[in-house]
Design an enzyme around this catalytic site. Structure first.
Site, short mmCIF file in Angstrom:
data_model
loop_
_atom_site.label_atom_id
_atom_site.label_comp_id
_atom_site.label_asym_id
_atom_site.label_seq_id
_atom_site.Cartn_x
_atom_site.Cartn_y
_atom_site.Cartn_z
N ARG A 65 72.37 -2.50 79.91
CA ARG A 65 71.36 -1.73 79.20
C ARG A 65 71.40 -2.08 77.71
NH1 ARG A 65 72.23 2.95 76.81
NH2 ARG A 65 73.87 3.58 78.25
N TYR A 117 43.60 -3.47 72.65
CA TYR A 117 43.77 -3.39 74.10
C TYR A 117 43.74 -1.92 74.53
CZ TYR A 117 46.45 -3.08 78.44
OH TYR A 117 46.88 -2.76 79.71
N LYS A 213 51.87 -12.28 79.55
CA LYS A 213 50.71 -13.14 79.40
C LYS A 213 51.13 -14.59 79.13
CE LYS A 213 48.43 -9.22 79.79
NZ LYS A 213 49.42 -8.15 79.60
#
Length: 395
Positions: A65, A117, A213
């Site tokens: 983590r 977005y 992306k």
């Protein structure tokens, strides 16, 4: 040869070289192949925890983590590509923006691009406003931003080009305003990727990416990044990522590392296709508007040439009727009707019901997003094949 002396094409490909890249903005650029038994591909360290040599001793890793070797390697690569002091890899682009917003407190004010977005707008409207953060939304390509700064303003948040209307904002000019008033300049660089644009070199303080992306590039994983060139911001973000537990998994880190190796060739091919398609779309009677910063008649064309090394592979166009737009979505064959962008496959998206569905209609229409608006993420297929597909879909 240190990584920072290489071209960006070579930096994308040679991710594991120069373990002691002196002067590197991110410290070590990664381990040499011989450090991993000659492995050319960086290993996946699929572990949650790490054994300690003894009390008060550590291998440098304690719990995944906090950090994992594969994630750390990816962060160093992205940091190098953007020219920052640190990069953080997170579980998605929205996880990155969510973590970033934890830098702010109730009562803080942020000037934000209006054409963002839709997921970012949803986060601002439904989470951050609830938590006491105030937003002023404007077209950052045209507005007088300095007039909007108040004593409570802490940051300006932009995308350039914007999603989906392709507005181009002057990063260096806005950076002058943020420096003058002691604000953070945050730039979402997803559309351009670090291959075409480096906002930190233009004065930005923080860069955000949806690594899902272009960085990953194959529509097969989710990831997000925050890159900063400020040590004070780095310290806060490192505390937040270990506290919230939103770091990227080892396997997804490896997938993104693999994707970045072909970033340069993918971006060049996709851009080449996008230019051809944009020019073809402009000649179609059923297309009333084409938005692509690589077209000379785009209002941001000259600015884009100055502040970036390319125009990218995202374009937006409007058909003559809503019915035709809907018909295109059902008739494309090679191009796929799907949400997302930046992969090797060309995708066409309907902002009204997909990426910007949660944006109020009046805001969508004000920004220029109509029911006849289509967004195209151009992939690396043959350009003539893509044009033939659009031709039959528009007929």
């Amino acid at each position: 040869m240190a990584l920072k002396a290489l071209s960006i094409e070579s930096r994308c490909l040679h991710l594991e070289k120069d373990s002691d890249a002196e002067g590197s903005p991110c410290g070590q650029a990664g381990s040499t192949p011989c450090g991993h038994y000659g492995a050319v591909s960086f290993p996946i360290y699929q572990t949650a925890t790490y054994a300690h040599p003894g009390a008060g001793q550590s291998t440098g890793f304690d719990y995944s983590r906090l950090q994992n070797p594969t994630r750390e390697q990816l962060e160093k690569v992205v940091c190098q590509l953007e020219g920052g002091v640190d990069a953080l890899a997170l579980s998605s682009g929205m996880a990155a923006i969510s973590l970033l917003m934890e830098l702010f407190a109730p009562g803080d004010h942020i000037i934000a691009e209006s054409d963002l977005y839709g997921g970012t707008i949803r986060l601002f409207d439904n989470v951050n406003i609830k938590n006491g953060i105030e937003f002023t939304r404007v077209n950052c390509a045209t507005a007088d931003l300095e007039q909007l700064v108040t004593p409570r303003t802490k940051a300006i948040y932009i995308e350039t080009p914007t999603n989906p209307m392709m507005n181009v904002a002057d990063i260096a000019k806005i950076a002058g305003i943020t420096r003058k008033h002691g604000l953070l300049l945050i730039v979402d660089n997803t559309f351009m990727s670090p291959y075409f644009q480096n906002p930190l070199s233009l004065g930005a303080d923080i860069v955000v990416h949806s690594g899902t992306k272009y960085l990953s590039g194959h529509n097969d994983t989710l990831s997000g990044f925050i890159v900063t060139n400020r040590a004070d911001v780095q310290e806060k973000l490192r505390f937040l990522i270990k506290t919230t537990g939103s770091g990227l998994s080892p396997f997804d880190s490896w997938l993104t590392l693999r994707g970045i190796k072909t970033l340069a060739v993918r971006m060049e091919k996709a851009q080449e296709n996008a230019v051809k398609i944009a020019e073809w779309l402009k000649k179609q009677k059923s297309v009333v508007r084409v938005l692509y910063p690589g077209l000379p008649d785009h209002p941001g064309y000259e600015l884009q040439k100055r502040q970036a090394r390319g125009f990218g592979a995202m374009l937006t166009f409007q058909t003559d009727t809503t019915e035709r737009a809907l018909s295109v979505l059902s008739r494309v064959r090679l191009i796929q009707y799907a949400e997302s962008l930046g992969g090797v496959e060309s995708l066409i998206t309907y902002p009204t019901t997909q990426t910007h569905a949660d944006v109020p209609e009046e805001i969508r229409l004000k920004n220029g997003i109509t029911p006849a608006t289509l967004r195209l993420s151009v992939g690396i297929e043959n350009a003539d094949d893509l044009i033939s597909d659009l031709e039959q879909a528009l007929s």
